[in-house]
Design an enzyme around this catalytic site. Structure first.
Site, PDB file in Angstrom:
ATOM      1  N   THR A   1      39.880  47.793  29.845  1.00  0.00           N
ATOM      2  CA  THR A   1      41.194  48.177  30.363  1.00  0.00           C
ATOM      3  C   THR A   1      41.873  46.893  30.825  1.00  0.00           C
ATOM      4  OG1 THR A   1      40.370  48.398  32.613  1.00  0.00           O
ATOM      5  CG2 THR A   1      40.324  50.381  31.256  1.00  0.00           C
TER       6      THR A   1
ATOM      7  N   VAL B   1      33.236  42.948  35.731  1.00  0.00           N
ATOM      8  CA  VAL B   1      34.427  42.385  36.396  1.00  0.00           C
ATOM      9  C   VAL B   1      35.179  41.488  35.409  1.00  0.00           C
ATOM     10  CG1 VAL B   1      35.252  40.959  38.307  1.00  0.00           C
ATOM     11  CG2 VAL B   1      33.243  42.441  38.629  1.00  0.00           C
ATOM     12  N   LYS B   2      36.447  41.855  35.197  1.00  0.00           N
ATOM     13  CA  LYS B   2      37.263  41.126  34.220  1.00  0.00           C
ATOM     14  C   LYS B   2      38.110  40.090  34.951  1.00  0.00           C
ATOM     15  CE  LYS B   2      39.887  42.491  30.121  1.00  0.00           C
ATOM     16  NZ  LYS B   2      40.738  43.554  29.576  1.00  0.00           N
ATOM     17  N   LEU B   3      37.968  38.840  34.518  1.00  0.00           N
ATOM     18  CA  LEU B   3      38.610  37.711  35.203  1.00  0.00           C
ATOM     19  C   LEU B   3      39.495  36.950  34.230  1.00  0.00           C
ATOM     20  CD1 LEU B   3      35.252  36.413  36.705  1.00  0.00           C
ATOM     21  CD2 LEU B   3      37.089  37.459  38.063  1.00  0.00           C
TER      22      LEU B   3
END
Ligand code: E4P
Length: 217
Positions: free
Chosen positions: A27, A86-88
């Site tokens: 997402t 966790v998207k960074l």
């Protein structure tokens, strides 16, 4: 090769899961906004709802762009559900945060990657996934698939374990080409995955089999 669906739409995620070949979901804030999911609490609840539908990894993106903010948000996201990754963003603070989370055993997806150098940094920082955006490169007359090939070569040269998550996949041929190039994962709309099903000779052949069966029964 893993198939992720790139959406925050729960119906599409359910459809993809029911197909039986789904390995996860990505997402981003734009996809959340598209579904009308706003406000921190609603966004967090939505991530949990997605995790409850799929069996695999669900990328949840931080909004902060400073290291401390990314760490705080990332830890909150990771604590929501064991499937959360966790998207960074691929910025200096994002690389530092990827290293921080990697040292703590929290999985990460470094996103908005548009060059081999950025992918090399993400791997050095211990990212679980790196997301090169092939469709957006194609949009500006740059060969997105060539980036996948470059990253594959670099990662194989040094045995980096970071998985290449080909993102911004727009159509079915992107998936086939990514498979040929050795991408570990693709993420795209459900339609791009369903496109793999289609062949007119399959439809013609099935119609003939059914017609011949009817003649004798
Ligand atoms: C990946 O994680 C991104 O959400 C996504 O693939 C972006 O795709 P787009 O370029 O079609 O917006």
């Amino acid at each position: 090769m893993k198939f992720f669906v790139d959406t925050a739409n729960l119906d599409q995620i359910r459809d993809a899961q029911n197909l039986g070949v789904l390995d996860g979901v990505t997402t981003n804030p734009s996809l959340m906004a598209k579904e009308g999911i706003t406000g921190r609490d609603n966004i967090l609840k939505h991530y949990v709802a997605i995790c409850n539908i799929v069996d695999g990894d669900v990328s949840a993106e931080v909004i902060a762009t400073d290291f401390d903010g990314m760490v705080k948000e990332g830890e909150e996201l990771a604590s929501l559900h064991e499937q959360i990754v966790v998207k960074l963003p691929m910025i200096k603070e994002g690389v530092k945060a990827a290293k921080y989370f990697s040292d703590k055993g929290i999985r990460t997806n470094v996103t908005l990657v548009f060059s081999a150098g950025q992918a090399l940094l993400a791997a050095k920082a211990g990212a679980t996934y790196v997301s090169p955006f092939i469709g957006r490169l194609d949009d500006i007359s740059t060969d997105g698939l060539n980036l996948i090939a470059e990253i594959r070569l670099i990662y194989d040269n040094y045995g980096f374990e970071t998985q290449i998550l080909a993102a911004s996949v727009r159509h079915t041929m992107h998936i086939i080409d990514c498979a040929k190039l050795g991408a570990d994962v693709i993420t795209g709309p459900l339609s791009s995955i369903e496109g793999l099903l289609s062949h007119p000779l399959t439809d013609i052949g099935l119609a003939k089999f059914l017609a011949d069966y009817k003649k004798g029964n």
